[in-house]
Enzyme design. Structure first.
Site, PDB file in Angstrom:
ATOM      1  N   CYS A 173      39.632  50.797  45.958  1.00 44.02           N
ATOM      2  CA  CYS A 173      38.382  51.375  45.449  1.00 44.02           C
ATOM      3  C   CYS A 173      37.584  52.051  46.560  1.00 44.02           C
ATOM      4  O   CYS A 173      37.539  51.581  47.685  1.00 44.02           O
ATOM      5  CB  CYS A 173      37.561  50.310  44.745  1.00 44.02           C
ATOM      6  SG  CYS A 173      38.343  49.719  43.222  1.00 44.02           S
ATOM      7  N   GLU A 204      34.227  35.791  42.358  1.00 38.96           N
ATOM      8  CA  GLU A 204      33.274  36.826  42.739  1.00 38.96           C
ATOM      9  C   GLU A 204      32.222  36.975  41.640  1.00 38.96           C
ATOM     10  O   GLU A 204      32.528  36.871  40.458  1.00 38.96           O
ATOM     11  CB  GLU A 204      33.980  38.163  42.961  1.00 38.96           C
ATOM     12  CG  GLU A 204      34.827  38.176  44.221  1.00 38.96           C
ATOM     13  CD  GLU A 204      35.446  39.531  44.492  1.00 38.96           C
ATOM     14  OE1 GLU A 204      35.424  40.386  43.575  1.00 38.96           O
ATOM     15  OE2 GLU A 204      35.954  39.738  45.604  1.00 38.96           O
ATOM     16  N   ASP A 228      41.300  42.325  41.757  1.00 32.42           N
ATOM     17  CA  ASP A 228      40.057  41.596  41.531  1.00 32.42           C
ATOM     18  C   ASP A 228      39.187  42.252  40.467  1.00 32.42           C
ATOM     19  O   ASP A 228      38.464  41.569  39.733  1.00 32.42           O
ATOM     20  CB  ASP A 228      39.267  41.490  42.840  1.00 32.42           C
ATOM     21  CG  ASP A 228      39.794  40.392  43.740  1.00 32.42           C
ATOM     22  OD1 ASP A 228      41.001  40.092  43.655  1.00 32.42           O
ATOM     23  OD2 ASP A 228      39.012  39.831  44.530  1.00 32.42           O
ATOM     24  N   CYS A 244      44.889  45.779  48.853  1.00 33.05           N
ATOM     25  CA  CYS A 244      43.681  45.312  48.172  1.00 33.05           C
ATOM     26  C   CYS A 244      43.222  43.927  48.616  1.00 33.05           C
ATOM     27  O   CYS A 244      43.779  43.330  49.523  1.00 33.05           O
ATOM     28  CB  CYS A 244      43.865  45.420  46.670  1.00 33.05           C
ATOM     29  SG  CYS A 244      43.816  47.159  46.135  1.00 33.05           S
ATOM     30  N   ASP A 245      42.239  43.401  47.898  1.00 35.05           N
ATOM     31  CA  ASP A 245      41.325  42.387  48.405  1.00 35.05           C
ATOM     32  C   ASP A 245      41.961  41.175  49.085  1.00 35.05           C
ATOM     33  O   ASP A 245      41.589  40.813  50.186  1.00 35.05           O
ATOM     34  CB  ASP A 245      40.440  41.893  47.257  1.00 35.05           C
ATOM     35  CG  ASP A 245      39.491  42.965  46.772  1.00 35.05           C
ATOM     36  OD1 ASP A 245      39.811  44.153  46.917  1.00 35.05           O
ATOM     37  OD2 ASP A 245      38.430  42.622  46.234  1.00 35.05           O
ATOM     38  N   LYS A 246      42.881  40.483  48.423  1.00 34.57           N
ATOM     39  CA  LYS A 246      43.422  39.259  49.003  1.00 34.57           C
ATOM     40  C   LYS A 246      44.777  39.472  49.670  1.00 34.57           C
ATOM     41  O   LYS A 246      45.300  38.567  50.319  1.00 34.57           O
ATOM     42  CB  LYS A 246      43.568  38.175  47.909  1.00 34.57           C
ATOM     43  CG  LYS A 246      42.280  37.872  47.182  1.00 34.57           C
ATOM     44  CD  LYS A 246      41.145  37.571  48.154  1.00 34.57           C
ATOM     45  CE  LYS A 246      39.815  37.487  47.447  1.00 34.57           C
ATOM     46  NZ  LYS A 246      39.388  38.748  46.825  1.00 34.57           N
ATOM     47  N   SER A 305      31.783  40.391  45.220  1.00 35.18           N
ATOM     48  CA  SER A 305      32.644  41.543  45.431  1.00 35.18           C
ATOM     49  C   SER A 305      32.070  42.383  46.556  1.00 35.18           C
ATOM     50  O   SER A 305      30.861  42.385  46.810  1.00 35.18           O
ATOM     51  CB  SER A 305      32.708  42.376  44.149  1.00 35.18           C
ATOM     52  OG  SER A 305      33.175  43.667  44.418  1.00 35.18           O
TER      53      SER A 305
END
Length: 616
Positions: A195, A491, A81, A122-124, A517
Site C-alpha cells: 500500500c 490492528e 492485513d 507486506c506487513d508480517k 495499522s
C-alpha cells in the site's frame, strides 16, 4: 575456510540418498560443492503486495547460478492485513510472523542451505523473514516487491491522491455520497505492490535498507517500474558475493548479525522516527533485535525519539506525499543522508550494497551523488495505469525533488518537527511503555485530558463508535487485544477510521494493548505494556476514569489513586481463573491461536515467544 553447510547433505558416501534426491531436483555432478542459496519467496494471489512475485524467484535464481551458486526456491505464507482487518482474520496476522520465521528456519536448516535471499513485501512477511535471517545467521539479502502506485481520482473536478485508508474513511462517512465513495474505493489501490503510504509494509522495507540488509531503493522504488528488475538480479549477485566472503574468505563481517549490529538497529530506528514510520516497526525491530542477540530495547527507542527530528512526512500523515514521492526525493538513502548531516547516523556500519554505509551514501544520497545513473534511478515514477504486473512501465519524473526546505525530505533545519514521528510514553497505565505515532497527531493534541470509555474488544469499540456512545473528549480504551489477550494483537484501523468519519478524529484519543495499522493517524496510543491479559493496569481502568496524555513529557497517566487501583487489582484476582480475562466477550479462538497465546509476551518485548517457558 568456513565449511559449506550444504556439505552435510552433498558430501560423503553416506549421503548417496541425499545426492540422488538433489539430482532429481536438477542438480548436476558439477554443481556439488557450490553454495546452495535458498530463495524464500512469499508469492500469493491473496495479497496485492505479493501477487506479482511469482516469477521473481526465477530472476534471483538466474543471477545466483550465473555467479556460481545453486538456487532453490520455496514459499512462505503471507497474510493481507487489509483484507483480514475488521473481523476474526486479524487474529492471525501477528502470529503469522512467528510462523513465517519458523518456516524459513525449517526449510533452510532441513536442507542445509548456505545462504538466503528473502523476497518479501507486506506487513508480517518482512519482519518474519528478518527474524529468521538473524536467527539463522547465514549470508542474506532482502529484496521486496515494492510499493504500489498512489491512487488518484477526481472529486469536485479536483484531482486528489488516495490510498486504502481514504477508502475506509469515506465508506464510513455519511457525508460522502455513494458515488464518491465508490470512486474512491475503485481508485485507492490501482496497482500491485505494498500500500502506497508509509504504512507497516513500506516502513519495514525501508528499514531493511537502514539495517544494511537490502539494496538502495528496496523500500521506495515502485513495484510496477522496470528499474526494479535490476534489484532482484543484483540481490542474487550480492548474496553470492556475501557467501564467497564468508565460506571462501572466512570473512564473518558478511553475516547478518555482524551487519545488523546495535549501531545498525539505532540507524533503523532513527530512520523510522525521521520518516514517521508505522508504530508496528517498533514491535518488529524489538523482535528482530532479540533474534540478532542485540540488546536493543524500548529505552533505546525512547532515547532516539527525543533526538531525531521528523524529516519526511508521508501518507497517512499527509495526503501530499506517498512512497513514489519519497523515491523521487532520494528514497531511504536521501533520508539517511540528512540524518548523517545532522550527526544522527552511524556510517561505519557494514552494508550489503557496499563496503559500509558511508560508501553507499556517497553513491546513493541524491544530494551528494555525482552518478547520473543514480539520478535516473530516483526519477523512476508512476504510470497511473491499473495493473497487477511487475516491471510494466518505465515512466520517469520530469525532475527530481531535491528541495530540502519545503520538499518531501527535509534537512534538520527545515524539519516538519524537531522531534520525530514516534514517541514512547510511560506511566501507571503503561509501566513498560506504549507507542504513539506523533507524525499523525495534530500538535494541539500533544497534550490531552479525557475520560475513559472502556471496551473489552475491538468489535465492541466499533459498535460504540458507530452507535454514538463515544463523544468528543472521550479516551476510548480497547483492552484484551494484546498478543496474549486477543490473542494476536489486532490492528485497530477500523476504530480510528470510524472516529475520523464521525468527526471525532481530533477530539478523542484511543489507547489499547493492541496495535495500529501503519495507516492510522490521530491520537492513537498502542502497544500498552503490560497488556491486560498479563496483569497490566489497563485491565483496571473503568469508564469515567480520567486519563492524562502528555506527549512532550512522554507520559500517560490514569488519574486514579494507588489505593483505588490496589482495591481493583484485588477484586480482579478474586475472579480466580477468570482474572485478567475479558467479561462477556464472545470470540472463537482456535487451538493454533491458543498455542500462540501461551508463549506470547507483551509488546515491549516485541510480542516474541517467552523462551523461558521452553527452557529445561
Amino acid at each position: 575456510m568456513a565449511k559449506l553447510r550444504s556439505a552435510t547433505s552433498t558430501q560423503g558416501r553416506n549421503m548417496a540418498g541425499a545426492r540422488a534426491l538433489w539430482r532429481a531436483t536438477g542438480v548436476k555432478d558439477s554443481d556439488f560443492g557450490k553454495p546452495i542459496v535458498a530463495i524464500a519467496n512469499s508469492f500469493t494471489q491473496f495479497v496485492p503486495g505479493h501477487v506479482h512475485l511469482k516469477d521473481m524467484g526465477s530472476l534471483v535464481a538466474g543471477a545466483i547460478e550465473e555467479a556460481g551458486g545453486i538456487a532453490k526456491e520455496f514459499n512462505t505464507i503471507a497474510v493481507d492485513d487489509g483484507i483480514a482487518m475488521g473481523h476474526g482474520g486479524m487474529l492471525y496476522s501477528l502470529p503469522s510472523r512467528e510462523l513465517i520465521a519458523d518456516s524459513v528456519e525449517y526449510m533452510v536448516n532441513a536442507h542445509c542451505a548456505d545462504a538466503l535471499v528473502c523476497i518479501s513485501n507486506c506487513d508480517k512477511i518482512t519482519p518474519g523473514m528478518l527474524m529468521a535471517a538473524l536467527r539463522l545467521n547465514i549470508p542474506v539479502v532482502f529484496v521486496s516487491g515494492g510499493p504500489m502506485e498512489a491512487g488518484k481520482t477526481k472529486l469536485s473536478d479536483k484531482l486528489i491522491k488516495l490510498d486504502l485508508v481514504d477508502a475506509m474513511v469515506a465508506a464510513a462517512d455519511d457525508r460522502v455520497s455513494d458515488e464518491d465513495s465508490e470512486k474512491i474505493e475503485r481508485s485507492a489501490c490501482p496497482t500491485c505492490g505494498s500500500c502506497s503510504g508509509m504504512f507497516t509494509a513500506n516502513s519495514m522495507n525501508c528499514l531493511t535498507e537502514a539495517l544494511g540488509l537490502s539494496l538502495p531503493g528496496n523500500g521506495s522504488l515502485l513495484a510496477t517500474h522496470s528499474d526494479r528488475r535490476e534489484l532482484f538480479l543484483e540481490a542474487g549477485r550480492r548474496v553470492m558475493a556475501l557467501a564467497n566472503r564468508y565460506y571462501r574468505d572466512d570473512d564473518e563481517s558478511a553475516l547478518p548479525r555482524n551487519i545488523a549490529s546495535f549501531k545498525a538497529f539505532e540507524n533503523a530506528m532513527a530512520l523510522d522516527i525521521a520518516m514517521g514510520g508505522s508504530s508496528n516497526t517498533v514491535l518488529h525491530l524489538l523482535a528482530a533485535a532479540q533474534e540478532a542477540k542485540v540488546d536493543f530495547t524500548m529505552a533505546d527507542i525512547d532515547r532516539l525519539s527525543r533526538q531525531v527530528p521528523h524529516l519526511c512526512k508521508v501518507a497517512p500523515s499527509t495526503p501530499k506525499y506517498h512512497m513514489e514521492d519519497v523515491h523521487r526525493a532520494g528514497g531511504v538513502m536521501g533520508i539517511l543522508g540528512e540524518l548523517d548531516r545532522a550527526g544522527l547516523l552511524h556510517t561505519d556500519v557494514s552494508h550489503v550494497a557496499g563496503e559500509n554505509l558511508k560508501a553507499v551514501l556517497v553513491q546513493y544520497d541524491l544530494v551528494q551523488t555525482q552518478d547520473e545513473a543514480v539520478q535516473q534511478f530516483y526519477a523512476a515514477g508512476p504510470a497511473g495505469i491499473p495493473t497487477t504486473k511487475a516491471f510494466s512501465q518505465s515512466c520517469r519524473w520530469p525532475s527530481l525533488d531535491v528541495d530540502r526546505q519545503e520538499g518531501c525530505i527535509r534537512t534538520r533545519e527545515f524539519a516538519f518537527s524537531q522531534e520525530g514521528g514516534l514517541a514512547v510514553l510511560s506511566g501507571n497505565i503503561a509501566a513498560d511503555g506504549c507507542i504513539v505515532k506523533t507524525a499523525g497527531v495534530d500538535e494541539a493534541n500533544h497534550t490531552f485530558v479525557g475520560h475513559a470509555r472502556v471496551y473489552e474488544s475491538q468489535d465492541d469499540a466499533v459498535a460504540g463508535i458507530l452507535g454514538g456512545e463515544v463523544v468528543a473528549g472521550d479516551v476510548v480504551v480497547i483492552r484484551y487485544e494484546g498478543p496474549k489477550g486477543g490473542p494476536g494483537m489486532q490492528e485497530m484501523l477500523y476504530p480510528t477510521s470510524y472516529l475520523k468519519s464521525k468527526g471525532l478524529g481530533t477530539s478523542c484519543a484511543l489507547i489499547t494493548d493492541g496495535r495500529f495499522s501503519g495507516g492510522t493517524s490521530g491520537l492513537s496510543i498502542g502497544h500498552v505494556s503490560p497488556e491486560a491479559a498479563a496483569g497490566g493496569t489497563i485491565a483496571l481502568v473503568e469508564t469515567g476514569d480520567r486519563i492524562e496524555i502528555d506527549i512532550p513529557a512522554r507520559s500517560i497517566t490514569l488519574a486514579v489513586s494507588d489505593e483505588v487501583l490496589e482495591t481493583r487489582r484485588q477484586a480482579m484476582q478474586a475472579r480466580g481463573k477468570q482474572a485478567w480475562k475479558p467479561v462477556n466477550r464472545e470470540r472463537s479462538v482456535s487451538l493454533a491461536l491458543k498455542a500462540y497465546a501461551m508463549l506470547a509476551t507483551s509488546a515491549d518485548k516485541g510480542a516474541v515467544r517467552d523462551v523461558s517457558k521452553l527452557e529445561d
